[in-house]
Design an enzyme around this catalytic site. Structure first.
Site, short mmCIF file in Angstrom:
data_model
loop_
_atom_site.label_atom_id
_atom_site.label_comp_id
_atom_site.label_asym_id
_atom_site.label_seq_id
_atom_site.Cartn_x
_atom_site.Cartn_y
_atom_site.Cartn_z
N CYS A 81 0.93 -1.21 -0.03
CA CYS A 81 -0.01 -0.08 -0.16
C CYS A 81 0.99 1.26 -0.16
O CYS A 81 2.08 1.18 0.49
CB CYS A 81 -0.69 0.21 1.24
SG CYS A 81 -2.10 1.29 1.14
N ASP A 82 0.29 2.26 -0.44
CA ASP A 82 1.13 3.47 -0.76
C ASP A 82 2.21 4.16 -0.27
O ASP A 82 3.41 3.88 -0.77
CB ASP A 82 -0.21 4.79 -0.87
CG ASP A 82 -1.05 4.67 -1.56
OD1 ASP A 82 -1.30 3.54 -2.49
OD2 ASP A 82 -2.18 5.57 -1.69
N SER B 168 -4.74 12.02 -3.46
CA SER B 168 -4.62 10.56 -4.05
C SER B 168 -4.32 10.41 -5.50
O SER B 168 -4.62 11.11 -6.14
CB SER B 168 -5.85 9.65 -3.57
OG SER B 168 -5.77 8.46 -4.21
#
Length: 573
Positions: A128-129, A476
């Site tokens: 994840c990011d 995002s």
């Protein structure tokens, strides 16, 4: 054949060699190791795996496969885990304040575990990011031979005969709030958008930084775009374990690989793929770990001369699986190198240069995802840096897929995301306005939240192309529209964004790279005299500590002096 190693110069000698280390070795015997295994190099195999979201659910299994590769290469794997904060779940509420801070915690926790146990090399798995740059930051900080492995993207969902991602779910929330669809459509879409394991499928932050891992040389070629459910991922994990032992034998370290030229290559890939604006936050932070000066303005200059080549969501049609099937990021880099836009001499974890790796790639003319660099989607402009009287320390916007690159309008000001989101839901956002969300920067948030819930809701209401949005927070990678983040100085430092009032005219020109506030200097100075710092609800704990230490966004929002201040490097202890 496995490599043979002399531990006399490796960090693990401090916990495994000599009579004085008998107490330390007793712990290894307790875990079932033999004397021969204790005599091998110790390799940290770190996973950000957990049950928080599908991005991370396959990572532990992949890390276990890498252990076998390490053993095959003559090393002794030592598994440990670090945290993640999953943006899709943290989005749109106070939990998002934890997201960027988790990048620093991940880097710190990996550093501390490796330092404390004296590991000689590192294989890191993230999904994840923020866990991707956090893992790579730790590798650069420690400078032991390292390989970064991405857990892979999710496959697209199917809804009404088209591919969908979580972006579509965020946007249908706005559509529902506008009365444009029934609740049943929301419920139907949310059940099918994410069909299994893996990180968000578009060219959002996770896939952007996965591409960076390959472009900068820390990942094996064409490894990171393989979707999480593909069996290929097992082969990649095993190969990473084997290859890190080759790096250790040759003493090839992350800072040998991640030179300034390698960071230029990485910035090219962010822009060429229409990647997340977060790339311009994470690349300076990674460079900082190696003592390399590389800030938002350096990144923006590279963006200006980079063709936009990959037709990926959110601005385009395709998802990460399609990019992998088309030939992966190395296919795109082959075309960039042919046009003289990459530094092919940079070293990679293969032990070969980037150019040597690319030479093994054959261009696939039948694929539809990656355009050639000499006939791109647009000549420049997947991502653009901005600067002006509203943002003296810069700002950034993703323009991939956008037709409108200029916007002038009156400000509509909010002091936090919740207030803006409530105004969106209440249909109080005025067409033609420039929405300002402030006090969401690294220090002022604290934590520099992303604003996907708000931007997606605007799109769902049909307002996505009719307004602009600026913030000292972030967006995002799934955000689309005229959305400008990282505005600096942030409002908490009394940057110009703190002085904007409703109705002030704001001018944005992404062609020229300009963002200006059309208010007379003497008026701004009077407002500055009356400005008062804002307090937050975070007066203790991790968020408070972060706010005390974090630097500006244009330098990567980092919390320590970095490689330039080092008096020693861990790998040489």
């Amino acid at each position: 054949m496995p490599h043979q190693f002399d531990k006399s110069k490796l960090p693990s000698r401090h916990v495994s060699v000599g009579p004085e280390r008998a107490p330390h070795r007793s712990y290894y015997y307790a875990m079932g190791l033999t004397a021969e295994e204790i005599a091998r190099p110790f390799v940290g195999v770190v996973s950000a795996g957990n049950d928080s979201a599908p991005c991370n659910t396959t990572l532990d299994a992949q890390a276990d496969i890498a252990r076998k590769g390490v053993e095959q290469g003559g090393g002794m794997p030592r598994r440990f885990n670090t945290i993640t904060v999953t943006d899709g779940i943290a989005m749109g509420h106070q939990g998002m304040k934890s997201s960027l801070i988790s990048r620093e915690v991940i880097a710190d926790s990996v550093e501390l575990s490796v330092r404390g146990h004296c590991y000689d090399a590192l294989v890191g798995f993230a999904g994840c990011d923020k866990s991707l740059p956090g893992m790579m930051m730790a590798m650069l900080r420690l400078n032991v031979p390292s390989i970064f492995v991405y857990g892979g993207s999710i496959l697209p969902g199917r809804y009404r005969d088209k591919d969908v991602t979580v972006k579509d779910v965020f946007e249908v929330v706005g559509k529902y709030a506008a009365g444009a669809c029934p609740l049943s459509e929301v419920e139907e879409l949310e059940r099918v958008a994410c069909p299994g394991h893996g990180a968000c499928g578009g060219q959002y932050t996770a896939n952007t930084m996965a591409c960076v891992g390959e472009a900068i040389g820390l990942s094996l070629p064409n490894s990171n775009m393989a979707p999480a459910p593909y069996s290929t991922r097992d082969q990649i994990a095993h190969a990473a374990g084997v290859q890190v032992m080759d790096l250790l034998a040759k003493n090839i370290r992350p800072r040998d690989i991640c030179t300034r030229e390698a960071f230029v290559n990485a910035a090219r890939i962010v822009a060429a793929t229409g990647g997340s604006t977060n790339g311009a936050l994470h690349l300076p932070a990674m460079a900082h770990e190696a003592g390399i000066s590389f800030d938002l303005f350096d990144v923006a200059e590279i963006f200006k001369t980079t063709p936009y080549m990959a037709d990926l969501q959110p601005g385009g049609q395709f998802v990460a699986r399609d990019m992998y099937d088309a030939g992966g990021v190395y296919m795109l880099m082959k075309s960039l190198l042919d046009e003289g836009l990459l530094h092919g001499e940079c070293m990679t974890v293969t032990g070969k240069t980037l150019g040597e790796n690319i030479a093994e790639i054959t261009w696939n003319p039948s694929q539809k995802v990656i355009y050639p660099a000499n006939a791109p989607i647009t000549p420049t402009g997947g991502v653009v840096g901005l600067r002006g009287s509203l943002a003296p320390e810069g700002a950034i916007v993703k323009v991939a897929g956008m037709e409108r690159l200029k916007f002038t309008g009156p400000a509509q000001v909010f002091d936090c995301e919740e207030d803006c989101f409530a105004a969106v839901e209440a249909r109080q956002i005025r067409e033609g306005s420039v929405i300002v969300i402030r006090y969401e920067g690294p220090k002022g948030g604290p934590g520099m939240r992303e604003m996907l819930s708000t931007t997606a809701a605007l799109y769902g209401q049909g307002m996505g192309e009719k307004v602009a949005l600026i913030t000292d927070g972030r967006f995002s990678g799934a955000t689309r529209g005229f959305c400008i983040g990282h505005v600096g100085p942030e409002a908490a430092d009394c940057g110009p964004i703190a002085l904007i009032e409703d109705g002030d005219e704001i001018v944005i020109d992404a062609d020229l790279g300009v963002i200006d506030l059309n208010v007379a200097p003497e008026i701004l100075e009077e407002r500055r005299k009356n400005w008062k710092p804002r307090s937050t609800d975070y007066a203790s704990g991790a968020l408070w500590r972060y706010a005390q230490n974090v630097g500006p966004a244009y330098q990567g929002a980092v919390t320590h002096p970095g490689g330039s201040a080092e008096t020693h490097v861990y790998a040489d202890i």
